[in-house]
Design an enzyme around this catalytic site. Structure first.
Site, PDB file in Angstrom:
ATOM      1  CG  ASP A 117      -2.078   0.923   1.130  1.00 56.47           C
ATOM      2  OD1 ASP A 117      -2.263   1.508   0.050  1.00 56.47           O
ATOM      3  OD2 ASP A 117      -2.794   1.087   2.129  1.00 56.47           O
ATOM      4  CE  LYS A 141      -9.057  25.602   3.455  1.00 57.19           C
ATOM      5  NZ  LYS A 141      -8.308  25.094   4.597  1.00 57.19           N
TER       6      LYS A 141
END
Length: 890
Positions: free
Chosen positions: A330, A434
């Site tokens: 992973d 943002k």
């Protein structure tokens, strides 16, 4: 229709509920019908079956048969020591079985402290009123109220939300938080639908009210757990080798026993006498000490790995990892640190390190101010809690601001930006914004340039888009920042107009600093490392390049493409030297492991999420994460990385390779002594001479003097070249022709020659003549001398078996602290057998004069010289690194 395609009202109707939730009687009725909301543990083998398994594997069966034959022999001909032999063999089986069971049980207990999957309590709306109930009492139709930082207790369909974002990494491997709202979504994958909150995920931003539509094993998480129960289950390579060895030992014992019985009958022995000695020969050929030594070798390797942050759940997994040819790893939390960090920035027209924004003039300072203010974080217990991206921005800014927003517009999946309104020290209303650059640019009309503001040009737009592309190629998640002064009287709908663009910040989940070196060691060891992640393909490839997984042109296969591949196509795709899998689902990771196994690979898989559990179970060796790993993943795995660090796997691989190599060493050592144990029986039957070793004296070697020295060989440190050699091929046996030839054809006959020579020499010195019966005292002295010779030869053999090819003088003979302990134990036990009344009575021995102990020394020196000569020939014919596997004896 799927529930994600329905409107909130229709979704409530579909589960016979309403905005006020269920009333209490209906909730109780449904709990009886659907059962508790508990994701069942991966189906465990009952304790009694685990215990029975440790007493009934093939090698144990061989020992049980040997014990039974010894009992029969004792019954028909008492006083020959067969009863003691039977009791000793049964004791070996019992101790070994109980030890194996205890080791596995202790690992399971250690894992109990790591359990955390679903929340203990959850807020629900029952009959219109909010109340807290245990998560296991949730039922379909319950309306749950979730806040930021809370775990999702069941599969839920959102009916109302404000700025909700969910972390799905435990289920999908996706590191970035995903926005969620109440609008219908035609997405067929329930996990990816924008209006679904699956069990096992976490709300990292905003709030949500949702109706439960699936609980327990009917959830996505429960379905993955179900797949896990049906995956894997094959024997480990070491278990297969022990079975293979058991067959060899059983065949040899049975063959020699039958041959001895036939020869005895042909020479005129009574059938029962021939049968008794046939049984004796069969039992002598079974290395009773092998099984406990293998178990102890694995257990001690597991203890060493525990000190390196690797928890071993199944002892055989230690060696299996050493034989791995491929590691499917992973990304998030294994190769990376599982935390977001601001790395790069673009402000004032220049690329910057994020830490240099404070010195980039007014635009940089304004970005830092926006990062400190524009967030939904909360401070709990002295630490920030919320979206990892916002935490990283706050750390970049040096903390969060004290100002509270007057109002705000939460993050939305369509807008892909958020805005908060503050009152400045001058009394002005300042809007901090943002979000994604392509979302902010259309709202911007100006740009911060030094200490001033000027109109935003097309060139400015292009420059910022190019900067975003550069960061994206590095695998960074890019956020744009903007602000404006909002005059009093401007309504909410007009806040985000005429914004001033400040710049960009690129964030990443940084690779662990030790991972590149670990991957380089894997490559040097001939182990292929493949990234299999649920994360974005661009991010996956960028991280793969940073840690050294790929260097050239990599093939990146996303889950949608993988879903359309046949098994043959997937196997061909895996032939690509550099391949990365991204956006993979649980069943797809499982398919990748199966395809690699079909190609003849021994596959190790790492993972932490529930979605990794089926692949962990299917793999030859599953390695789960201990810190951030889910309960289901850990239970499916064979090992757990306590520190979640890929570099710890390399240490485990090296240890596993050493285990296989060391098992061969002590097997050579143990099997060698079988020959001097067998030859006395052959001589007795064929040449009508006294029996040189009694059954109990053979027992003294197999379960006495040989045990600690064999254990010393079992814990030899990995050779310096262990990780510079390829993994052993599947076809390479634990017991092969070389091991048998060295033990049975070279070292063993020399020991047998020495033992029989000393035996006859002592007999003749005592006045024995061929064909006569020796005096009992002389016979006791001769058998004691024969036993002592075997022990002396084995003491020398301990040094010889430390390497198949290297000279005894090539390394410090006492670098292994168990070697001198093994020698002392071997010598001490022999002295107790020969010089104590209890030893004399039990083993039929007698004290020997010093001159008798000198008799084996020339034979021991000759064996040392002959073995050194053989090793010199081996070194000349097979130079180091000449294509041998990592397990090849050295």
């Amino acid at each position: 229709m799927r529930i994600q395609e329905l409107s909130p009202v229709d979704a409530l109707d579909a589960v016979n509920s309403g905005t006020g939730g269920l009333d209490e009687p209906e909730a109780v009725r449904r709990l009886r019908e659907y059962g508790p909301n508990v994701v069942q543990r991966v189906q465990a083998v009952p304790a009694w079956r685990k215990l029975a398994r440790d007493f009934t594997h093939l090698f144990a069966v061989v020992l049980w048969v040997a014990a039974a034959l010894a009992v029969v022999a004792e019954w028909r001909q008492p006083g020959e020591g067969m009863g003691l032999l039977a009791a000793a063999i049964v004791l070996v089986i019992v101790i070994n079985g109980l030890f194996s069971f205890w080791q596995e049980h202790r690992s399971e207990r250690a894992l109990e402290s790591l359990r955390r999957l679903l929340p203990h309590k959850v807020t629900v709306r029952r009959a219109g009123a909010l109340r807290q109930v245990p998560a296991e009492q949730l039922v379909p139709g319950d309306v749950v109220v979730l806040g930021e930082g809370e775990a999702v207790p069941a599969d839920c369909r959102i009916i109302a939300s404000v700025g909700a974002r969910v972390n799905l990494s435990a289920l999908t491997g996706e590191a970035d938080a995903a926005p969620r709202d109440a609008r219908p979504d035609p997405q067929p994958d329930v996990t990816g639908a924008r209006c679904i909150l699956p069990a096992g995920s976490t709300l990292v931003g905003g709030q949500a009210e949702a109706v439960v539509f699936a609980t327990a094993m009917r959830t996505v998480l429960g379905g993955i757990a179900g797949i896990t129960q049906t995956a894997g289950g094959d024997l480990s390579p070491l278990q297969r080798e022990v079975i293979h060895l058991s067959r060899i030992v059983a065949a040899l014992a049975l063959g020699l026993g039958l041959a001895f019985f036939t020869a005895g009958m042909a020479l005129g022995m009574g059938w029962w006498q021939a049968a008794i000695f046939g049984i004796g020969l069969m039992v002598a050929n079974v290395p009773e000490g092998l099984l406990p030594t293998v178990t102890l070798a694995l257990a001690m390797a597991a203890q060493r790995l525990a000190a390196k942050n690797v928890l071993v759940r199944k002892l055989a997994a230690v060696e299996t990892l050493g034989s791995a040819t491929v590691i499917c790893t992973d990304k998030t939390g294994t190769l990376t640190e599982n935390r977001m960090v601001a790395r790069r920035a673009f402000a004032g027209g220049a690329d910057l390190d994020a830490g240099a924004l404070g010195g980039a003039g007014a635009p940089g300072r304004m970005i830092l101010q926006a990062a400190a203010l524009c967030h939904t974080l909360e401070r709990i217990g002295g630490r920030l809690v919320g979206d990892p991206t916002e935490i990283a921005l706050a750390e970049m800014a040096g903390g969060v601001g004290d100002a509270r927003p007057l109002d705000g517009i939460p993050f939305d999946a369509d807008r892909r930006r958020m805005a908060l309104l503050f009152r400045s020290d001058k009394g002005e209303r300042v809007l901090e914004v943002k979000g994604a650059l392509d979302s902010l640019l259309p709202q911007c009309s100006h740009i911060a340039d030094g200490d001033s503001v000027r109109p935003l040009s097309d060139d400015d737009r292009r420059i910022h888009l190019d900067a975003e592309a550069r960061m994206a190629r590095e695998g960074l998640r890019v956020l744009a920042f903007a602000r404006r002064l909002v005059p009093d009287g401007v309504e909410r709908d007009g806040w985000e107009e005429d914004l001033v663009l400040l710049g960009l910040v690129g964030l990443e989940d940084p690779p662990r600093p030790e991972v590149p070196a670990a991957i380089a060691r894997c490559r040097e060891a001939g182990i292929r490392v493949i990234m299999v992640t649920g994360d974005h393909p661009r991010t996956a490839e960028a991280v793969a390049r940073k840690v050294g997984l790929v260097s050239g042109r990599a093939r990146v296969i996303v889950g949608d493409h993988l879903a359309r591949m046949s098994k043959t196509q997937l196997q061909l795709a895996l032939d690509c030297p550099e391949v990365v899998f991204a956006r993979t689902r649980a069943d797809q990771k499982w398919r990748i492991v199966e395809a690699l196994q079909a190609k003849g690979e021994t596959v190790a898989v790492t993972g932490d999420g529930v979605n990794d559990a089926p692949a962990l179970k299917q793999a030859d060796i599953g390695v789960a994460m201990g810190r951030v790993g889910t309960d289901v993943a850990r239970e499916a795995a064979d090992m757990v990385l306590v520190d979640d660090n890929f570099a710890s796997i390399v240490a485990a691989v090296e240890e596993g390779r050493a285990v296989f190599h060391n098992i061969r060493k002590f097997m050579t050592y143990i099997l060698t002594s079988n020959i001097p144990e067998i030859v006395p029986y052959l001589a007795f039957a064929l040449f009508d001479v006294p029996l040189a070793l009694t059954v109990v004296q053979i027992l003294a070697v197999d379960l006495g003097t040989d045990m600690v020295p064999a254990l010393a060989l079992a814990v030899e440190k990995p050779h310096k070249d262990t990780m510079r050699r390829p993994p052993r091929p599947r076809s390479e046996r634990l017991i092969d022709a070389r091991v048998l030839a060295r033990a049975y054809g070279f070292l063993g006959p020399q020991q047998a020659l020495a033992a029989m020579a000393v035996f006859f020499l002592v007999l003749t010195q005592g006045g024995w003549g061929w064909g006569g019966m020796p005096d009992p005292a002389v016979y006791a002295r001769a058998t004691t001398a024969c036993l002592g010779t075997v022990v002396v030869m084995q003491m020398v053999n301990l040094f010889l078996c430390r390497s198949r090819r290297e000279s005894v003088l090539a390394s410090n003979p006492f670098a292994n602290r168990l070697v001198p302990l093994g020698l002392a134990f071997e010598a001490g036990l022999m002295l107790l057998i020969a010089y104590t009344p209890a030893g004399n009575a039990l083993f039929g021995t007698t004290p020997l004069p010093l001159s008798t102990w000198l008799l084996p020394l020339p034979f021991a020196a000759a064996m040392l010289a002959s073995e050194e000569t053989r090793k010199a020939v081996v070194r000349r014919l097979t130079p180091p690194g000449g294509g041998r596997s990592s397990a090849a004896p050295r």
